[in-house]
Design a protein around this motif. Structure first.
Motif, PDB file in Angstrom:
ATOM      1  N   PRO A  64       0.818  -1.214   0.000  1.00 31.55           N
ATOM      2  CA  PRO A  64       0.000   0.000   0.000  1.00 31.55           C
ATOM      3  C   PRO A  64       0.853   1.265   0.000  1.00 31.55           C
ATOM      4  N   GLY A  65       0.196   2.359  -0.286  1.00 30.47           N
ATOM      5  CA  GLY A  65       0.859   3.660  -0.225  1.00 30.47           C
ATOM      6  C   GLY A  65       0.974   4.305  -1.590  1.00 30.47           C
ATOM      7  N   HIS A  66       0.927   5.628  -1.582  1.00 33.12           N
ATOM      8  CA  HIS A  66       1.014   6.400  -2.816  1.00 33.12           C
ATOM      9  C   HIS A  66       2.170   7.391  -2.796  1.00 33.12           C
ATOM     10  N   GLU A  67       2.590   7.809  -1.606  1.00 29.20           N
ATOM     11  CA  GLU A  67       3.600   8.852  -1.516  1.00 29.20           C
ATOM     12  C   GLU A  67       4.917   8.301  -0.997  1.00 29.20           C
ATOM     13  N   THR A  93       2.683   4.357  -8.241  1.00 32.02           N
ATOM     14  CA  THR A  93       3.237   3.035  -8.007  1.00 32.02           C
ATOM     15  C   THR A  93       2.340   2.121  -7.182  1.00 32.02           C
ATOM     16  N   ALA A  94       1.374   2.660  -6.463  1.00 31.31           N
ATOM     17  CA  ALA A  94       0.564   1.807  -5.586  1.00 31.31           C
ATOM     18  C   ALA A  94      -0.368   0.914  -6.401  1.00 31.31           C
ATOM     19  N   ARG A 101       4.145  -3.769  -5.762  1.00 26.48           N
ATOM     20  CA  ARG A 101       4.862  -2.551  -5.424  1.00 26.48           C
ATOM     21  C   ARG A 101       3.904  -1.468  -4.958  1.00 26.48           C
ATOM     22  N   GLY A 102       4.447  -0.524  -4.239  1.00 29.96           N
ATOM     23  CA  GLY A 102       3.671   0.593  -3.733  1.00 29.96           C
ATOM     24  C   GLY A 102       4.603   1.622  -3.137  1.00 29.96           C
ATOM     25  N   GLY A 103       4.042   2.703  -2.638  1.00 26.64           N
ATOM     26  CA  GLY A 103       4.857   3.787  -2.106  1.00 26.64           C
ATOM     27  C   GLY A 103       5.752   3.378  -0.962  1.00 26.64           C
ATOM     28  N   ALA A 104       5.329   2.403  -0.176  1.00 21.54           N
ATOM     29  CA  ALA A 104       6.103   1.982   0.982  1.00 21.54           C
ATOM     30  C   ALA A 104       7.100   0.871   0.665  1.00 21.54           C
ATOM     31  N   MET A 105       7.304   0.576  -0.595  1.00 23.82           N
ATOM     32  CA  MET A 105       8.251  -0.458  -0.995  1.00 23.82           C
ATOM     33  C   MET A 105       9.684   0.033  -0.742  1.00 23.82           C
TER      34      MET A 105
END
Length: 128
Positions: A64-67, A93-94, A101-105
């Motif tokens: 999860p995550g976008h930023e 990327t989320a 993959r995502g923002g917190a990767m």
């Protein structure tokens, strides 16, 4: 390369479905940059997909995550105009359907056109 990230293996309440997982990060393709995440935010908009509100847009499992903000590591051969160590913001990327993959990767290989250079220090950029 191996890293760890919080992933949603299935949809549901975040406190029940988010778990720390180990990931293998592939080398970048010719049109990709690899970014080491140095700061990431997980806010309500990043948690909505975890609950399964939009299952057709965010297939599980996913990070999860976008930023996020980070620095470029290896470059693919077709990534002109970028440099190893350059600070960037990965865009979109989320919940990517093609990869977990995502923002917190912790590391993220993404197409170079999905990156934006940032001129500010990481502490400032991660709060914008």
């Amino acid at each position: 390369m191996v890293g760890r990230a919080v992933a949603a293996e299935r949809f549901g309440p975040p406190q029940q479905v988010l778990h720390l997982t180990t990931l293998v990060h592939p080398d970048p393709l010719s049109h990709q940059l690899t970014v080491r995440t140095t700061a990431a935010a997980l806010n309500p908009s990043g948690l909505i997909p975890v609950t399964g509100t939009y299952p057709s847009r965010t297939p599980s499992p996913f990070i999860p995550g976008h930023e996020s903000v980070g620095v470029i590591l290896p470059l693919g051969g077709d990534c002109e105009g970028w440099a190893v160590g350059q600070r960037v913001i990965p865009i979109g990327t989320a919940g990517d359907r093609r990869a977990l993959r995502g923002g917190a990767m912790p590391r993220n290989a993404s197409r170079s056109h999905r990156m934006r250079p940032i001129p500010w220090p990481h502490g400032v950029a991660s709060t914008l």
